[in-house]
Design an enzyme around this catalytic site. Structure first.
Site, mmCIF file in Angstrom:
data_model
loop_
_atom_site.group_PDB
_atom_site.id
_atom_site.type_symbol
_atom_site.label_atom_id
_atom_site.label_comp_id
_atom_site.label_asym_id
_atom_site.label_seq_id
_atom_site.Cartn_x
_atom_site.Cartn_y
_atom_site.Cartn_z
ATOM 1 N N VAL A 171 0.862 -1.677 -0.144
ATOM 2 C CA VAL A 171 -0.258 -0.078 -0.016
ATOM 3 C C VAL A 171 0.713 1.700 -0.271
ATOM 4 O O VAL A 171 0.834 2.335 -0.763
ATOM 5 C CB VAL A 171 -0.745 -0.091 1.147
ATOM 6 N N ILE A 175 2.181 2.477 -3.406
ATOM 7 C CA ILE A 175 1.581 3.443 -4.794
ATOM 8 C C ILE A 175 1.278 4.807 -4.254
ATOM 9 O O ILE A 175 0.395 4.774 -3.927
ATOM 10 C CB ILE A 175 0.471 2.435 -4.432
ATOM 11 N N GLU A 187 -1.324 6.625 -5.677
ATOM 12 C CA GLU A 187 -2.293 6.127 -6.081
ATOM 13 C C GLU A 187 -3.008 6.982 -7.266
ATOM 14 O O GLU A 187 -3.548 7.356 -8.388
ATOM 15 C CB GLU A 187 -3.602 6.384 -5.073
ATOM 16 N N ASP A 198 5.803 31.770 -40.782
ATOM 17 C CA ASP A 198 5.513 32.851 -42.166
ATOM 18 C C ASP A 198 5.435 34.401 -42.078
ATOM 19 O O ASP A 198 5.115 33.948 -40.821
ATOM 20 C CB ASP A 198 4.198 32.189 -43.053
ATOM 21 N N ASN A 257 -2.035 9.344 2.481
ATOM 22 C CA ASN A 257 -1.596 8.867 0.764
ATOM 23 C C ASN A 257 -3.087 9.609 -0.485
ATOM 24 O O ASN A 257 -3.027 9.997 -1.055
ATOM 25 C CB ASN A 257 -1.515 7.947 -0.206
ATOM 26 N N ASP A 259 -2.785 13.862 1.659
ATOM 27 C CA ASP A 259 -2.116 14.074 0.512
ATOM 28 C C ASP A 259 -2.851 14.027 -0.964
ATOM 29 O O ASP A 259 -2.314 14.640 -0.907
ATOM 30 C CB ASP A 259 -0.583 13.071 0.584
#
Length: 813
Positions: free
Chosen positions: A250, A253, A255, A297, A642, A646
């Site tokens: 876990v 990862i 996520e 151009d 996570n 965060d």
């Protein structure tokens, strides 16, 4: 000459629109909501999480299993919301630019959306027109159709009156009138539309990240097995080692990584629209930031593209008569000449029917038309590049030399020129095949046009130069005309920095690759030479943005890393392009590149933030096992950090404002990887520092209290608060935080405050503390954790300052 046909009436058009519907091909709709949800679950990271949920349920850790499933649910919902918004935005952008077609209705030529065409409409075809429906030609003048999209044949096919042409094919040259017979799904192209629908491919960054994700999953599996074996060797119980292995999986990862990438690119594309540029593909959005050379151009991009006759050489009445009689009114400069002619002969009425004509092409650089004139003769009119026509006239060498000097004088003043000549031919000459049109012409004169420089372009050129981007001008104009414009824009050009089209065609690709390193201006070039220029630049390792607008520019636009067209470009050029300029302004290109750099910058910030977080947690878990300690942090606690604490700062980084000095840096090297050496070092530093601080806090508290729950609680808040502090450091990968306003990203400040609040939530009630395996902490623990987080922030800043100082020493040496 085009036949004089009235076309459909407005009433008839309305009836047929009700009967036949819109002229659109069957199109794949945006993904359904259900398919978007499934897309979130089809992810190797999610597979690992679901496996972890099953394992924790089997061994009786139901709180961990519930948190893991909650994490999957939240990740799925966030991913669904973001991808849904992204898909809707991309679908809207795809239809932002509509295709236009010229039709004849009520006896008038009008421009309409291609989707509004009905059977029975008369469509005007010119060079570069994409055929909008199936039908029969009622008139054709030297018409050649590129049918490669249907037949695969690369050579254009000649078409005559009565021939059938098909939707999706392209008029390579010539003119015609098309009587529309079938539209939309009933056309030949409609029958195969589902087979040729464009499939949006993964961008290079997406492919890189997906590969990285698969590698990461493999690493997780290997680490999990290693930890499981180590746990058994260190005499951990089977249940405990299972829990530890799950926690490790876990913690590894990140996520939100793949979702964040798509969000950054989609938001960037929308910001570029605000700059008046439309990015057609996600892959182009990420490539823009790496552009090293812009090929543009002159006309309409550096200048306003508003032609006005400001001078003439020759007999004014004869020039006016020729521009009013011999024209196709299909170009701004021709329309400007026609309007000037009207001021000279206001009551002009043509009494000389056109018998035949050759449309202007950028390759041949002339227009010809043959007219009935008198009982004695017909007259051929030729308009085009003055130096070309001059060679076909009966002027003496002395006279030609004098005219050439006039041409040189006018072009040095930045004027664009059209030359005019004519020739009397016998009455039996009814078509141009029977006329020797390139000799014995009578010189008529020259019209000179001005095209003012665009405001803001000078500043944009300076910005591009500061950003390390070369600007190369490619024009069909005289070198002196282009030099004058560039001088007005503050760019000095030496003779050895100019290459003419006539010189270019003599070079091999290898020779041009060497020559192009010092060239600023390609003049008197043809569209097909642009492809060779792009190939030469790419051979030198450049990331090339090429601008074009005609059907002949399509190969060069396709070959370039970024193909750029103006909104008025041909449909074929637009289909080959990555960026459409809605205002035809050079400043839009520079603005788009600036947004491209910001996108890449933000993607790196997100990767740095999420990976530092993941590896810090790995260090805590593996460190605890290697030291024979109980698990310092549980799977549920890791997921809370996570995804919840965060998660919001990670999303806020997707809209981080651009750095003030981002356009004063050189373009990133084309071969540079997404994770460059500096990022790897910074991820190592951040994760090592954060991991050691959290692990040390756990060990100290555990030794002091002999209470595993309290020790885990301290490790939990230390890791969570650390990441909320160092997010402000990773906002600026290379520079100290004070050089980038700390609270410039207001959403990041809000996200960090929300993260702080959410970090406290698991401690709020006894039931929540029991669920997460936490204990109530005294204020001293919180003060220490906050202090360590602030220390963590300054450790990273000191490291960045040291790195910058070292770079400065290398520069001084």
């Amino acid at each position: 000459m085009f036949p004089n046909e009235p076309g459909l009436s407005n009433e008839e058009v309305k009836k047929r629109q009700k009967q036949y519907g819109a002229n659109v091909l069957p199109e794949k709709p945006p993904p359904s909501q259900f398919s978007l949800v499934l897309q979130q679950v089809k992810n190797p990271f999610v597979y690992v999480l679901l496996a972890a949920a099953v394992v924790t349920s089997v061994i009786g850790h139901f709180s961990d299993a519930l948190i893991i499933l909650l994490a999957v649910f939240i990740n799925t919902i966030l991913g669904f919301i973001q991808e849904s918004r992204t898909n809707n935005a991309l679908y809207a952008l795809k239809h932002y630019v509509t295709s236009k077609t010229t039709v004849i209705r009520n006896g008038q030529r009008i421009s309409i959306n291609t989707s509004d065409i009905v059977p029975g409409d008369l469509v005007v075809l010119d060079q570069g027109t994409k055929i909008p429906a199936d039908g029969k030609l009622t008139f054709a003048n030297r018409l050649y159709i590129d049918e490669a999209v249907l037949t695969g044949e690369s050579l254009p096919v000649n078409k005559n009156k009565g021939d059938i042409v098909f939707m999706g094919t392209v008029a390579s040259s010539g003119q015609a009138i098309l009587l529309v017979e079938t539209i939309g799904a009933t056309t030949k192209m409609g029958a195969i539309a589902l087979q040729i629908q464009e499939k949006e491919e993964d961008t290079p960054l997406q492919r890189q990240l997906k590969g990285f994700s698969k590698q990461l999953v493999s690493i997780i599996c290997v680490l999990t097995v290693v930890v499981f074996i180590l746990g058994l060797l260190y005499k951990f119980s089977l249940v405990e080692i299972f829990v530890t292995s799950v926690a490790l999986a876990v913690s590894s990862i990140p996520e939100g990584l793949l979702v964040s990438l798509t969000v950054v690119l989609a938001i960037g594309m929308q910001k570029i629209v605000k700059h008046r540029g439309l990015v057609r593909k996600l892959s182009a959005a990420e490539t823009l930031g790496g552009v090293t050379v812009i090929c543009v151009d002159k006309t309409g991009t550096l200048t306003q593209g508003k032609m006005e006759v400001v001078d003439y050489l020759g007999d004014k009445e004869r020039l006016a008569e020729q521009v009013l009689l011999a024209n196709d009114l299909d170009d701004p400069i021709v329309i400007s000449a026609f309007e000037w002619g009207r001021t000279i002969i206001s009551d002009f009425v043509s009494e000389h029917p056109r018998l035949d004509s050759i449309p202007f092409s950028s390759k041949e650089r002339f227009f010809m038309s043959l007219h009935e004139w008198s009982e004695k003769n017909n007259v051929l009119f030729v308009n085009g590049a003055p130096e070309l026509l001059l060679g076909w006239t009966t002027l003496s060498e002395t006279e030609k030399k004098a005219v050439s000097q006039n041409i040189d004088d006018l072009t040095k003043q930045g004027k664009r020129l059209i030359g005019f000549a004519k020739k009397e031919v016998s009455l039996n000459k009814k078509n141009l095949e029977s006329v020797d049109a390139k000799e014995s012409l009578t010189w008529v004169g020259i019209l000179a046009f001005s095209d003012p420089v665009r405001s803001g372009v000078k500043e944009s050129l300076r910005l591009a130069q500061e950003a390390g981007i070369r600007t190369i001008v490619i024009t069909g104009d005289y070198p002196t005309t282009a030099e004058f414009v560039l001088t007005e824009l503050g760019i000095s050009v030496n003779k050895d920095e100019i290459l003419l089209g006539s010189e270019l065609e003599k070079l091999t690709l290898e020779e041009l690759a060497q020559k192009v390193k010092s060239i600023k201006l390609f003049a008197r070039t043809t569209p097909d030479q642009k492809l060779m220029i792009v190939e030469a630049l790419k051979r030198n390792g450049e990331i090339v943005a090429m601008m074009g607008d005609g059907v002949n520019d399509a190969p060069a636009l396709h070959k370039a890393d970024i193909g750029i067209v103006v909104n008025e470009a041909t449909d074929v050029a637009k289909e080959s392009a990555d960026l459409v300029l809605l205002d035809s302004n050079f400043a839009t290109i520079v603005g788009a590149i600036e947004e491209g750099r910001t996108m890449f910058d933000n993607i790196r910030k997100i990767i740095l933030y999420l990976m530092s977080d993941a590896f810090a947690e790995i260090l805590v878990v593996v460190g605890g096992i290697m030291m024979g300690l109980p698990l310092p942090i549980t799977a549920a606690q890791i997921l809370w950090i996570n995804l919840i604490s965060d998660g919001f700062p990670g999303l806020a980084l997707t809209i981080d404002p651009k750095r003030a000095n981002i356009m004063k840096e050189k373009p990133r090297p084309p071969q540079e990887k997404l994770l460059n050496r500096w990022m790897v070092v910074l991820i190592g530093l951040v994760s090592l520092t954060a991991g050691l601080i959290a692990l040390s806090s756990f060990i100290i508290v555990y030794k002091m209290t002999n209470d595993i729950v309290t020790a885990r609680s301290v490790a939990f808040i230390t890791l969570g608060l650390n990441s909320l502090a160092y997010v402000f450091s990773v906002r600026s990968l290379m520079t100290p935080f004070w050089e980038n306003h700390l609270f410039e990203n207001k959403w990041l400040a809000v996200a960090v405050v929300a993260g702080l609040g959410l970090q406290v939530v698991p401690f709020m009630t006894p039931s929540l503390r029991q669920f997460f395996g936490l204990s109530e902490l005294g204020s001293i623990y919180w003060i220490v954790a906050i202090s360590l987080s602030i220390l963590m922030f300054f450790v990273i800043e000191v490291f960045k300052m040291g790195y910058k100082l070292n770079e400065l020493k290398h520069w001084i040496k």
